[in-house]
Each structure stands twice: as C-alpha cells, then as structure tokens.
Design a protein around this motif. Structure first.
Motif, PDB file in Angstrom:
ATOM      1  N   ASN A  18      81.086 -41.108 -18.837  1.00 18.73           N
ATOM      2  CA  ASN A  18      81.990 -40.752 -19.853  1.00 18.73           C
ATOM      3  C   ASN A  18      80.950 -40.939 -21.258  1.00 18.73           C
ATOM      4  O   ASN A  18      80.017 -41.880 -21.938  1.00 18.73           O
ATOM      5  CB  ASN A  18      82.532 -42.696 -20.393  1.00 18.73           C
ATOM      6  N   TYR A  19      81.131 -39.784 -21.475  1.00 19.40           N
ATOM      7  CA  TYR A  19      80.387 -38.940 -22.173  1.00 19.40           C
ATOM      8  C   TYR A  19      81.084 -37.799 -23.271  1.00 19.40           C
ATOM      9  O   TYR A  19      81.735 -37.067 -23.236  1.00 19.40           O
ATOM     10  CB  TYR A  19      78.962 -38.149 -22.273  1.00 19.40           C
ATOM     11  N   GLN A  20      80.393 -38.074 -24.645  1.00 22.29           N
ATOM     12  CA  GLN A  20      81.168 -36.873 -25.387  1.00 22.29           C
ATOM     13  C   GLN A  20      80.391 -36.147 -26.172  1.00 22.29           C
ATOM     14  O   GLN A  20      79.302 -36.341 -25.840  1.00 22.29           O
ATOM     15  CB  GLN A  20      81.606 -37.374 -26.997  1.00 22.29           C
ATOM     16  N   TRP A  21      80.984 -34.807 -25.558  1.00 20.33           N
ATOM     17  CA  TRP A  21      80.171 -33.447 -25.660  1.00 20.33           C
ATOM     18  C   TRP A  21      80.752 -32.453 -27.202  1.00 20.33           C
ATOM     19  O   TRP A  21      81.898 -31.878 -26.958  1.00 20.33           O
ATOM     20  CB  TRP A  21      78.906 -32.773 -24.929  1.00 20.33           C
ATOM     21  N   GLY A  22      80.234 -32.244 -28.256  1.00 21.47           N
ATOM     22  CA  GLY A  22      81.282 -32.002 -28.984  1.00 21.47           C
ATOM     23  C   GLY A  22      82.599 -32.333 -29.555  1.00 21.47           C
ATOM     24  O   GLY A  22      82.804 -33.857 -29.067  1.00 21.47           O
ATOM     25  N   GLY A  23      83.427 -31.594 -29.472  1.00 22.52           N
ATOM     26  CA  GLY A  23      85.400 -32.205 -30.048  1.00 22.52           C
ATOM     27  C   GLY A  23      85.424 -32.535 -28.548  1.00 22.52           C
ATOM     28  O   GLY A  23      86.651 -32.525 -28.099  1.00 22.52           O
ATOM     29  N   VAL A  24      84.611 -32.319 -27.102  1.00 21.65           N
ATOM     30  CA  VAL A  24      85.079 -32.815 -25.631  1.00 21.65           C
ATOM     31  C   VAL A  24      84.211 -34.467 -25.280  1.00 21.65           C
ATOM     32  O   VAL A  24      83.618 -34.202 -25.382  1.00 21.65           O
ATOM     33  CB  VAL A  24      85.204 -32.192 -24.641  1.00 21.65           C
ATOM     34  N   ILE A  25      85.689 -35.427 -24.878  1.00 23.68           N
ATOM     35  CA  ILE A  25      84.713 -36.233 -23.742  1.00 23.68           C
ATOM     36  C   ILE A  25      84.975 -36.039 -22.813  1.00 23.68           C
ATOM     37  O   ILE A  25      86.417 -35.231 -22.164  1.00 23.68           O
ATOM     38  CB  ILE A  25      85.471 -37.164 -24.346  1.00 23.68           C
ATOM     39  N   TRP A  26      83.962 -36.427 -21.995  1.00 22.00           N
ATOM     40  CA  TRP A  26      84.314 -36.232 -20.297  1.00 22.00           C
ATOM     41  C   TRP A  26      83.518 -37.571 -20.322  1.00 22.00           C
ATOM     42  O   TRP A  26      83.096 -38.282 -19.891  1.00 22.00           O
ATOM     43  CB  TRP A  26      82.691 -35.438 -20.131  1.00 22.00           C
ATOM     44  N   GLY A  27      84.949 -37.554 -18.804  1.00 19.48           N
ATOM     45  CA  GLY A  27      84.762 -38.966 -17.829  1.00 19.48           C
ATOM     46  C   GLY A  27      84.653 -38.381 -16.402  1.00 19.48           C
ATOM     47  O   GLY A  27      85.259 -38.103 -15.998  1.00 19.48           O
TER      48      GLY A  27
END
Length: 366
Positions: A248-257
């Motif tokens: 799980n990782y946040q890149w800018g305004g998007v959180i990816w999982g």
C-alpha cells in the motif's frame, strides 16, 4: 406500494435519519479502571444488475455493500499503572435485508478475551487468523473488502478457500507483538470445531504474518495452513496452504494498493489457485473519494476470471457516507465466479457467464 416495499422504504429512511447526527468521536463509558466501548455499523443500499443466468436482470434492496453491518462491545480494564490491561470483545453481525424476508438478522461474528502490555497482547476466542490483516492492508478504500465486492470475491471465495482470510476462526489463540519502528508480527492457531469422528487434526488452522506500517505505506506477508474436515457435501480431506503478499503506497493524491495470493491443496487433483489485485483511491478533498480496482484469478482446471470496479464515496463526516459503484466480472468458459460479497443469493453463475452490478447506499457508524 406493497407491505414489503413499505418496510424497505421506512427502514431506509430511518437509517438515513439516524446517519445525519453521527458523532466523530467513539462512544466510551468509563468507571474506575474499566472502559466500555460500544460500536456499530448500519449499511443499507439498493443494488441493480444482471447477477446470474438463473434470473433476469433486476433491482433489490441489500446491505453491507460498503461495510458489513454489525454491533459490538469492547471492554478494557487497566491493571493499575503497570501498562497491563485485561481486554474482551463480542460482536454480532446484522443482516438487515432479512428484516423484510422474515429471516435471522443477527449472526455471530466473533468474540475474545486476553491481556495486553509492553510484550504485546495475547488473546483467545473466535478471532481472525493473522493472514487476514495482510489481505486487508491491500484495500485502499475507506473501510475494507465489501466495497470492492467483485475484486475481493475473486480472491476470497475460491482462491483462499477454507483457509481464507475473512471470517472468524473458532477456539483460536493469538499472540500479537508490539510495533517497533513500524514492524510487527502476529501468530495464531485455531483448534477449529473438530470432533473425534473427524480426527484431532481436522478443521484446524495455523499461521503468522509480518507487517510494516508507516502512514499510508504498508507492506506485509501472511501464511496460513488449514486441515480440512468432512462437510455435508464433501468427504474429501486435504491440507491447504495460502500465501499473501500485499502493499500500500501513496503517490501524490492517489493511494495505491496491491496483493498477490497463492493457495494449494494436497489433493490427488493437485488443486491450486492464484490471484492478483491492484486498486487505487483518488482523494479529491475531505468529502469526495474515487476508487478503482482490477483483479485476475487463475484456478486449476483452466478457470480464469477478471473483475473490475469503479466507485464514488461522499463523506458527510467520518461516520456517515453515501456511496455508489459498479462492478463487472468476466469469466472464461471454465469459470463460474459470481458476486458472493455483493449478494448471498448469487455466489456462482453458469460457466462463462459475465455478471455485472451497480449499487447506491448509505453507511452510518458509531
């Protein structure tokens, strides 16, 4: 309007009315060293779609499509100023749609008791196995699992099987370590509900996890081993092992999982399944979120399935959300995956059939 529709409408309106004055802070009652924390979730929705080849496309009232409805109580008794405490909880699931179907609306979700302190915590009861929390970390949406019903059902129902992540395991003993620099681990063993007839090792589970958490950054690995027991529909005995890796990782305004799952059984047919999932949450502002997800499953006997999800959540406050989303499952000629988390009525479809669904609902918690 018939009586069923009247009950549905009245109950939906009541849920909406109760949702508006939601409190941002949890309810905690204290008396001496004892803290009592009652909590609950109500989730009602209307869903429409082409759920199965066995029925025409239709619309129905359902619940739990963002998060399963429930009621529970947590108890915490501090043992002076030592840093140790006795803890207990009990939780019941609420199946609200059965109110107007005349069925049972309360189901057991779990219970447990234990002690916590500088060493971590030890608990026993009907608990999640450690692999569950690794699986949950891969969901970047607000509440977990059911709001990406198509995505999660691909992994949950067949890939994870009886050693799956969801659900509480009876007669479980669990140790959870303290978190050190973001790292923690958990070990669990479930005696299951085995009987002498099935042998002392049947229907038991064991597993562990290793997790790292730092804000929105999460990494984890989970392992589970399950010994099956005969059921009313199958006399087959097998051992099943499941591995889950998630991130799980946040890149800018998007959180990816994302996660990857692999599960196999030691049967003569050498059954196995694997699945991978990626999802994203776009945070527009404090009230608005968009979610997207994609999952793929490979199973023995040539079964292949894809699932896609897109959703929108509007938060009045931390306790009250309106949500809507659409989901679609694509099955190859050997796959029978249905919306097992969206609706208990259509967990499977005819081989090669592609169901879709859309839902609009409200969730309130306290």
């Amino acid at each position: 309007m018939n009586n069923n529709k009247q009950r549905v409408l009245c109950f939906t309106l009541l849920a909406s009315a109760f949702a508006l004055p939601a409190h941002a802070q949890p309810i905690v009652w204290k008396t001496g060293n004892l803290s009592i924390n009652p909590y609950g979730i109500l989730d009602l929705n209307v869903q429409t779609g082409d759920f199965s080849n066995r029925a025409p496309a239709h619309t129905m009232v359902s619940d739990g499509n963002l998060q399963a409805s429930r009621f529970g109580v947590k108890l915490d008794y501090a043992l002076g100023d030592s840093g140790y405490a006795l803890q207990a909880f009990g939780e019941r699931g609420l199946v609200l749609r059965r109110l107007w179907k005349g069925g049972q609306v309360s189901t057991n979700r779990g219970y447990g008791a234990g002690v916590s302190g500088p060493f971590g915590s030890v608990a026993m009861g009907s608990l999640y196995m450690p692999i569950y929390w690794v699986f949950l970390d891969s969901d970047v949406a607000l509440y977990g699992l059911s709001n990406m019903a198509a995505i999660m059902s691909l992994e949950h129902t067949t890939t994870l099987g009886k050693s799956g992540t969801g659900g509480f395991y009876d007669t479980t003993v669990r140790y959870r370590s303290p978190e050190v620099n973001g790292f923690s681990t958990e070990v669990g063993y479930s005696y299951g509900n085995s009987s002498i007839e099935h042998g002392p090792n049947q229907n038991r589970s064991s597993g562990f996890n290793v997790r790292y958490r730092n804000g929105f950054t999460k990494l984890g690995y989970g392992y589970n081993h399950h010994d099956s027991a005969p059921t009313e529909t199958s006399s087959e005995l097998y051992n099943q092992t499941t591995h889950v890796v998630s991130g799980n990782y946040q890149w800018g305004g998007v959180i990816w999982g994302a996660n990857y799952v692999y599960s196999k059984r030691d049967t003569e047919a050498r059954w196995f399944a694997s699945a991978k999932m990626v999802n994203a949450r776009i945070v527009l502002d404090e009230h608005n979120d968009l979610t997207f997800g994609l999952s793929h499953r490979i199973e023995a006997q040539g079964a292949r399935a894809w699932a896609a999800h897109a959703g929108y959540i509007y938060s009045f406050n931390p306790n009250t959300q309106l949500y809507t989303y659409v989901s679609h499952i694509n099955n190859n000629p050997h796959s029978t995956q249905g919306f097992s988390l969206l609706s208990e009525d259509y967990p499977s479809v005819a081989a090669g059939y592609d169901p879709w669904a859309g839902t609009l609902g409200i969730r309130w918690s306290f």
